[in-house]
Design a protein around this motif. Sequence first.
Motif, mmCIF file in Angstrom:
data_model
loop_
_atom_site.group_PDB
_atom_site.id
_atom_site.type_symbol
_atom_site.label_atom_id
_atom_site.label_comp_id
_atom_site.label_asym_id
_atom_site.label_seq_id
_atom_site.Cartn_x
_atom_site.Cartn_y
_atom_site.Cartn_z
ATOM 1 N N GLU A 29 0.596 -1.103 -0.142
ATOM 2 C CA GLU A 29 -0.020 0.002 0.037
ATOM 3 C C GLU A 29 0.953 1.478 -0.014
ATOM 4 O OE1 GLU A 29 -4.119 1.421 1.938
ATOM 5 O OE2 GLU A 29 -3.427 -0.600 2.537
ATOM 6 N N ASP A 31 2.683 2.272 -2.651
ATOM 7 C CA ASP A 31 3.668 2.186 -3.647
ATOM 8 C C ASP A 31 2.988 2.858 -4.948
ATOM 9 O OD1 ASP A 31 5.414 0.558 -2.482
ATOM 10 O OD2 ASP A 31 4.847 -1.137 -3.595
ATOM 11 N N THR A 193 -2.485 4.071 -3.408
ATOM 12 C CA THR A 193 -1.439 3.125 -4.396
ATOM 13 C C THR A 193 -1.494 3.485 -5.632
ATOM 14 O OG1 THR A 193 -1.830 1.650 -2.495
ATOM 15 C CG2 THR A 193 -0.565 0.832 -4.376
#
Lengths: 260, 337
Positions: A29, A31, A193
Amino acid sequence: MIPAVAGTDLSFAYGRQAVIENLSLEIAEGDFFAVIGPNGSGKTTLLRLILGSLAPQAGDIAVFGRPLAGYRRRELARRIALVPQGSVPVFSFAVEEIVRMGRAPHLGLLGFEAAEDVDQAARAIAAVGLDALARRPLDQLSGGEQQRVWIARALCQQPRLMLLDEPTAALDMGHQLQIMRLLARLRRERRMTVVMVSHDLNLAAMFATRMLLLNNGRMVCSGTPKEVLQPAHIRTAYGCQVLVDRHPQGDFPRLTLPVR
Amino acid sequence: MTCPHAHVTPMRVLTVSAGLSLLLALSVVAAVSFGSSEIGPAAAWRAITGGPGAEEAGAAIVWRLRLPRALLAAISGASLSLGGLVFQALLRNPLAEPYILGISGGSAIGAITGILLGLAHFPGVSLFAFAGALATLGLILAMSAGRSLFQRDALLLSGVMVNAFCAALIMFLLTLSQDGRLHSILFWLMGNLGPIGFGQLGLLAALVVPCFAAIFLLAHPMNLMLLGRELAASSGVPVRVVTIALLVAASLMVSVTVSHCGLVGFVGLVVPHLLRMRLGSDHRLLVPACILGGGAFVVVCDLLARVLPEQGEMPAGVITAMIGAPLFMYLLRRSRP
């Protein structure tokens, strides 16, 4: 921590044509995740598997700790939003009309927006800096502006995960940079994300926190841009030699095509 | 170009619907008032409000002939316009329309087969018309699908061919049968809003009104599907279910309409495009607007078809095609790069 996306041993084929083979991946999460690889390597198919519009023939895929099959359609739409490659609908819609459509998974039976939904749409339009153009028809906007409209539409869905299919493919250099900065800012501000399919390795290297390099539906390498963008990996996937050095302004790799 | 993209709220839908309802009511009053024997709006109004038993001169003409005919025109216009709107949204093609796609032609073949077999109008002929519509729909979708799913030219070409084939098949059936009703069937083919009783009108309404309601419920998903099927699915729209529901509802209402009024062409092209220019592309507004505005349009076209000739009358389809075909050519030209 529960990953945003976790895929194990995924396989997918169109008919007998295998597109994704035995692929496992994990996207944490928060990224900024870039999926790269040559044409036909399965990037867009992978995006569709995460989106749930295709179901893998083998393997499991979970989003925010729950298998995709365990979601109802609208429930999933409140977590994942798609930014398409960008096309103009045959009938004219204004920017704000398109962005409001992002509220769909939050609306009632007849699909009319409440005041709060209109507010959300206005905030999404402001977030991508299109306030002045909100009432203009989409077809009157430039390519870069249109791409921002599609991003605003996805934002309006209030997703925790945003999927983008080559968001900068049709844009000039200036607009490419603008879109990438916008995505980086939204990710930071909203702790969202971002998963993006990209052909532009240098651009991806500057913004992505993690990368996945695909070739023929299989993973070649996964990791930070520094780990993935190495001459040996690029040669395996793309079949061409590249020079890799360091970006003059930051600690990320820069790829250059050789003269001979 | 300025676009009429004001925010669509329930209030705006109600306001626009009220305006168009008024237009529809006015057109029905006009249709009842004028014709080969002048009755005039005041007397027509008295006859309508006086009920079918009114003694007023002309009450019989109003109640037996003109009012049922105007109501048939209104229902036909509503379902043909809405049919056009649905096919344009589903196929993402501004030129899609039940008549151009050959769906009306398929319904007509079904209906004629039913008539020649000597079936009752309901349910026999209507069922045959529905089967004809579904068969042509399946045929054009199969022909234009594949590599370039729903691509504009493939779809139009399929429609043109299906239409030509239907026309030939209709003539074939008619010539073989040597039926005494040949002339009336030919007239009906060009879109004839002939005599109809209130019982049949009621049945027709009972079939098409639920279709209208179903399509209105799916108006917002239709907006999303215009942006792309994958995008709609990712926004929570059950795309396959919605597509099938819309295709069935549209085919059903178009086919039962065609089995009553024949081939009134181009209505589904003219009305949605005119309304889109005024109201924008949001289906939550366009669906009710097409029902009411389409009704008014065909009522007026049928009135013209009755009053323009010195003697007798012409089929309403002549008028709608004379307006619609040039518009089609204009749209076709404008849509080319």
